[in-house]
Design a protein around this motif. Structure first.
Motif, PDB file in Angstrom:
ATOM      1  N   UNK A  38       0.841  -1.197   0.000  1.00 55.85           N
ATOM      2  CA  UNK A  38       0.000   0.000   0.000  1.00 55.85           C
ATOM      3  C   UNK A  38       0.869   1.237   0.000  1.00 55.85           C
ATOM      4  N   UNK A  41      -2.305   6.782   1.041  1.00 54.90           N
ATOM      5  CA  UNK A  41      -3.638   7.193   0.602  1.00 54.90           C
ATOM      6  C   UNK A  41      -4.115   6.447  -0.646  1.00 54.90           C
ATOM      7  N   UNK A  42      -3.689   5.216  -0.761  1.00 57.48           N
ATOM      8  CA  UNK A  42      -4.134   4.390  -1.876  1.00 57.48           C
ATOM      9  C   UNK A  42      -4.648   3.053  -1.367  1.00 57.48           C
ATOM     10  N   UNK A  43      -5.272   2.299  -2.267  1.00 54.35           N
ATOM     11  CA  UNK A  43      -5.715   0.962  -1.913  1.00 54.35           C
ATOM     12  C   UNK A  43      -4.550  -0.009  -1.870  1.00 54.35           C
ATOM     13  N   UNK A  44      -4.878  -1.286  -1.674  1.00 51.29           N
ATOM     14  CA  UNK A  44      -3.853  -2.321  -1.598  1.00 51.29           C
ATOM     15  C   UNK A  44      -3.681  -2.992  -2.960  1.00 51.29           C
TER      16      UNK A  44
ATOM     17  N   UNK B  88      -9.657   5.335   7.442  1.00 55.38           N
ATOM     18  CA  UNK B  88      -9.545   5.112   6.000  1.00 55.38           C
ATOM     19  C   UNK B  88     -10.358   3.862   5.687  1.00 55.38           C
ATOM     20  N   UNK B  90     -11.717   0.985   3.010  1.00 58.41           N
ATOM     21  CA  UNK B  90     -11.354   0.307   1.773  1.00 58.41           C
ATOM     22  C   UNK B  90     -12.429  -0.692   1.377  1.00 58.41           C
ATOM     23  N   UNK B 105      -8.754  -4.124  -4.629  1.00 57.26           N
ATOM     24  CA  UNK B 105      -9.131  -3.035  -3.748  1.00 57.26           C
ATOM     25  C   UNK B 105      -9.393  -1.745  -4.516  1.00 57.26           C
ATOM     26  N   UNK B 106     -10.323  -0.943  -3.977  1.00 56.45           N
ATOM     27  CA  UNK B 106     -10.496   0.412  -4.441  1.00 56.45           C
ATOM     28  C   UNK B 106      -9.414   1.307  -3.854  1.00 56.45           C
ATOM     29  N   UNK B 107      -9.463   2.598  -4.190  1.00 57.87           N
ATOM     30  CA  UNK B 107      -8.439   3.535  -3.747  1.00 57.87           C
ATOM     31  C   UNK B 107      -8.729   4.111  -2.364  1.00 57.87           C
ATOM     32  N   UNK B 108      -9.872   3.780  -1.801  1.00 58.97           N
ATOM     33  CA  UNK B 108     -10.146   4.172  -0.436  1.00 58.97           C
ATOM     34  C   UNK B 108     -10.874   5.500  -0.294  1.00 58.97           C
ATOM     35  N   UNK B 110     -11.200   8.460   2.760  1.00 62.34           N
ATOM     36  CA  UNK B 110     -10.755   8.906   4.087  1.00 62.34           C
ATOM     37  C   UNK B 110     -11.874   9.735   4.711  1.00 62.34           C
TER      38      UNK B 110
END
Lengths: 114, 114
Positions: A38, A41-44, B88, B90, B105-108, B110
């Motif tokens: 990761x 501020x991004x996904x996995x 955060x 996800x 996964x998506x980018x999340x 916050x």
């Protein structure tokens, strides 16, 4: 329920040095195992996965992991660290009876020094 | 491109307010998940859904609700009952039944309480 332990919340290595991130799981029945990366501020993103085909698993960006049943471990390694490897890494395991349910470790932040 | 889209990327919530986080996927995946990520705690499962119109509580479902009316969509509502919602979030999906694969996964999103 499964549990995953990642030893070391922060690991720091010099560029070009060996990277070793540790992961141990709790079950005696080998589940599916994963390593994810990761960036802030991004996904996995999936690095690699173990699905019982081979104990040494090769992933993207030069990473690999070895499944050791006797040690219930799935440590992640890379022979030579690059600055772009700086990120947080998560080990994950699937539930023993419900392969669609995942358990994640608490993560290891890798810092790469120039 | 196929993938998972989470929106918004940043969300601010006032005390006592309900907010809904969006998760849409065009991967034709059956199973979808919501995780919460806090520093040093890894990912914790909130809810998951393996088929349309069905979902199960994860490890920390209190104060959250979900729906799965369409295969592509799995929105998460953070209710006023969730006392510490700043985190955060996800969203992920996998496709069981086609050979085991990894979670995407998506980018999340916050979420911050103000």
């Amino acid at each position: 329920a499964q549990s995953v332990t990642q030893l070391g919340s922060h690991v720091s290595v010099s560029e070009g040095a060996l990277v070793l991130l540790r992961c141990n799981y709790s079950s005696s029945v080998p589940p599916y195992l994963f390593w994810y990366v990761q960036y802030p501020n991004q996904g996995l993103q999936l690095l690699l996965k173990y699905t019982s085909a081979a104990t040494l698993v090769k992933g993207i960006n030069g990473f690999e992991a070895e499944f050791k049943k006797s040690e219930t471990s799935f440590h992640l390694t890379k022979p030579s660290a690059h600055m772009s490897d700086a990120a947080e890494y998560f080990c994950a395991v699937s539930d023993t009876y419900n392969f669609n349910k995942f358990y994640f470790g608490s993560g290891t932040k890798l810092n790469v020094k120039p | 491109d196929g993938g998972i889209t989470q929106s918004p990327k940043y969300l601010f919530r006032k005390e006592g307010q309900n907010v809904t986080l969006s998760c849409e996927q065009n991967l034709n995946h059956d199973a979808m998940y919501w995780y919460r990520q806090d520093p040093g705690q890894g990912l914790r499962l909130i809810y998951y859904s393996q088929i349309v119109n069905d979902f199960q509580k994860g490890d920390i479902a209190e104060g959250y609700s979900v729906s799965r009316e369409k295969k592509e969509s799995f929105p998460l509502t953070v209710t006023s009952a969730q006392k510490n919602p700043t985190a955060f979030y996800l969203c992920a999906s996998i496709s069981p039944g086609q050979g085991f694969t990894e979670a995407f996964f998506g980018q999340g999103t916050r979420l911050t309480v103000v």
